[in-house]
Design an enzyme around this catalytic site. Structure first.
Site, PDB file in Angstrom:
ATOM      1  N   ASP A 128       0.933  -6.466  -8.483  1.00  0.00           N
ATOM      2  CA  ASP A 128       2.288  -6.692  -7.971  1.00  0.00           C
ATOM      3  C   ASP A 128       2.646  -8.176  -7.961  1.00  0.00           C
ATOM      4  O   ASP A 128       1.964  -8.985  -7.333  1.00  0.00           O
ATOM      5  CB  ASP A 128       2.406  -6.137  -6.550  1.00  0.00           C
ATOM      6  CG  ASP A 128       2.183  -4.632  -6.508  1.00  0.00           C
ATOM      7  OD1 ASP A 128       3.025  -3.910  -7.040  1.00  0.00           O
ATOM      8  OD2 ASP A 128       1.155  -4.205  -5.951  1.00  0.00           O
ATOM      9  N   THR A 137      -5.877  -4.845  -7.140  1.00  0.00           N
ATOM     10  CA  THR A 137      -4.631  -4.892  -6.380  1.00  0.00           C
ATOM     11  C   THR A 137      -4.812  -4.420  -4.941  1.00  0.00           C
ATOM     12  O   THR A 137      -5.704  -3.618  -4.646  1.00  0.00           O
ATOM     13  CB  THR A 137      -3.562  -4.023  -7.073  1.00  0.00           C
ATOM     14  OG1 THR A 137      -2.375  -3.979  -6.279  1.00  0.00           O
ATOM     15  CG2 THR A 137      -4.065  -2.601  -7.291  1.00  0.00           C
ATOM     16  N   ASP A 182      -0.526 -14.078  -7.791  1.00  0.00           N
ATOM     17  CA  ASP A 182       0.786 -14.649  -7.484  1.00  0.00           C
ATOM     18  C   ASP A 182       0.968 -14.963  -6.009  1.00  0.00           C
ATOM     19  O   ASP A 182       1.993 -15.522  -5.636  1.00  0.00           O
ATOM     20  CB  ASP A 182       1.898 -13.674  -7.905  1.00  0.00           C
ATOM     21  CG  ASP A 182       2.025 -12.504  -6.942  1.00  0.00           C
ATOM     22  OD1 ASP A 182       3.137 -12.282  -6.428  1.00  0.00           O
ATOM     23  OD2 ASP A 182       1.014 -11.822  -6.706  1.00  0.00           O
ATOM     24  N   LYS A 205      -8.138  -7.827   0.081  1.00  0.00           N
ATOM     25  CA  LYS A 205      -7.750  -9.233   0.016  1.00  0.00           C
ATOM     26  C   LYS A 205      -7.183  -9.657   1.374  1.00  0.00           C
ATOM     27  O   LYS A 205      -6.507  -8.863   2.019  1.00  0.00           O
ATOM     28  CB  LYS A 205      -6.676  -9.439  -1.056  1.00  0.00           C
ATOM     29  CG  LYS A 205      -7.063  -8.994  -2.456  1.00  0.00           C
ATOM     30  CD  LYS A 205      -5.874  -9.120  -3.407  1.00  0.00           C
ATOM     31  CE  LYS A 205      -6.183  -8.556  -4.768  1.00  0.00           C
ATOM     32  NZ  LYS A 205      -5.049  -8.663  -5.708  1.00  0.00           N
ATOM     33  N   ASP A 213      -4.372  -9.422 -10.723  1.00  0.00           N
ATOM     34  CA  ASP A 213      -3.569  -8.805  -9.680  1.00  0.00           C
ATOM     35  C   ASP A 213      -2.439  -8.031 -10.361  1.00  0.00           C
ATOM     36  O   ASP A 213      -2.105  -8.285 -11.526  1.00  0.00           O
ATOM     37  CB  ASP A 213      -3.015  -9.893  -8.767  1.00  0.00           C
ATOM     38  CG  ASP A 213      -2.030  -9.354  -7.748  1.00  0.00           C
ATOM     39  OD1 ASP A 213      -2.400  -8.441  -6.993  1.00  0.00           O
ATOM     40  OD2 ASP A 213      -0.886  -9.833  -7.739  1.00  0.00           O
TER      41      ASP A 213
END
Length: 234
Positions: A24, A122, A179, A154, A22
């Site tokens: 960000d 992402t 995250d 996602k 990922d």
């Protein structure tokens, strides 16, 4: 020859075949920038977006994030226009560079040196990805998958399955670095091994994931061990 075969390294057949990252909040410290941008854009529209909304927006693809912002604020704006304003302001913010998360630079260099195939996966759109890649080092990634390049973003597994297929890697031998809960759900649904590195919100431990405090805790032996444990059924 697949991308995996082209980047083969000792032990790849038995253990780790690729790392799917990922962006960000995982590799770059942009989650706070995203929320600050959303706060700023919504303020221009006369709505105060408080910190209680951060968890709902963290890691969210653009379409549901925009729908949430319009729904919670009641502002009179077309979704496409709100999306345009947020992305344009983020590109401006990122144009001067972005800080990497602790351990990210070292880990990318280590995996690159070992010949481990890497993908960037992402929810951010391609314009954002292209603004961030100079800070990350585009040469590290054989594949990049942006949020506006998949049909189902996602938490659907499509983004990570797309990256694994492009690298010629089996999902259960790929490690996903994430995250957010949204990203963790995507990686787990794809059948990957998930290493969660929480940034702005907590991620609970689970049978299909490993939670670490930062990427400083992660290296190639750690990732190989995580895959071995998964393949052994632990």
């Amino acid at each position: 020859m697949t991308a995996l075969e082209a980047h083969a390294y000792p032990g790849a057949a038995q253990d780790l075949q690729a790392v799917l990252c990922d962006m960000d909040g995982t590799l770059v410290d942009t989650e706070r920038s995203w929320f600050a941008t959303e706060v700023s854009v919504m303020a221009d529209l006369g709505f105060h977006l408080g910190p209680e909304h951060a968890e709902r927006l963290l890691g969210s693809p653009m379409d549901p994030a925009v729908a949430y912002l319009i729904g919670v604020s009641g502002v009179d704006i077309a979704p496409a226009e709100l999306e345009r304003r947020i992305n344009a302001r983020m590109v401006e913010t990122l144009s001067s560079g972005v800080d990497l998360r602790p351990g990210a630079k070292r880990l990318l260099a280590e995996l690159d040196a070992a010949g481990v195939p890497l993908a960037l996966v992402t929810a951010s759109y391609r314009a954002i990805v292209d603004a961030v890649l100079p800070s990350l080092g585009a040469h590290h990634f054989s594949v990049t998958v942006a949020g506006d390049e998949v049909t189902l973003p996602k938490p659907h597994p499509e983004p990570y399955l797309t990256a694994a297929e492009a690298l010629g890697a089996a999902p259960d031998r790929c490690v996903v670095l994430e995250d957010s809960r949204t990203g963790v759900a995507s990686g787990e649904a794809a059948g990957c091994v998930v290493v969660a590195v929480p940034s702005m919100t907590e991620i609970p431990a689970g049978p299909r994931r490993t939670v670490v405090p930062s990427l400083e805790s992660v290296d190639l032996p750690f990732l190989n061990h995580a895959v071995r444990r998964r393949l052994a059924g632990h």
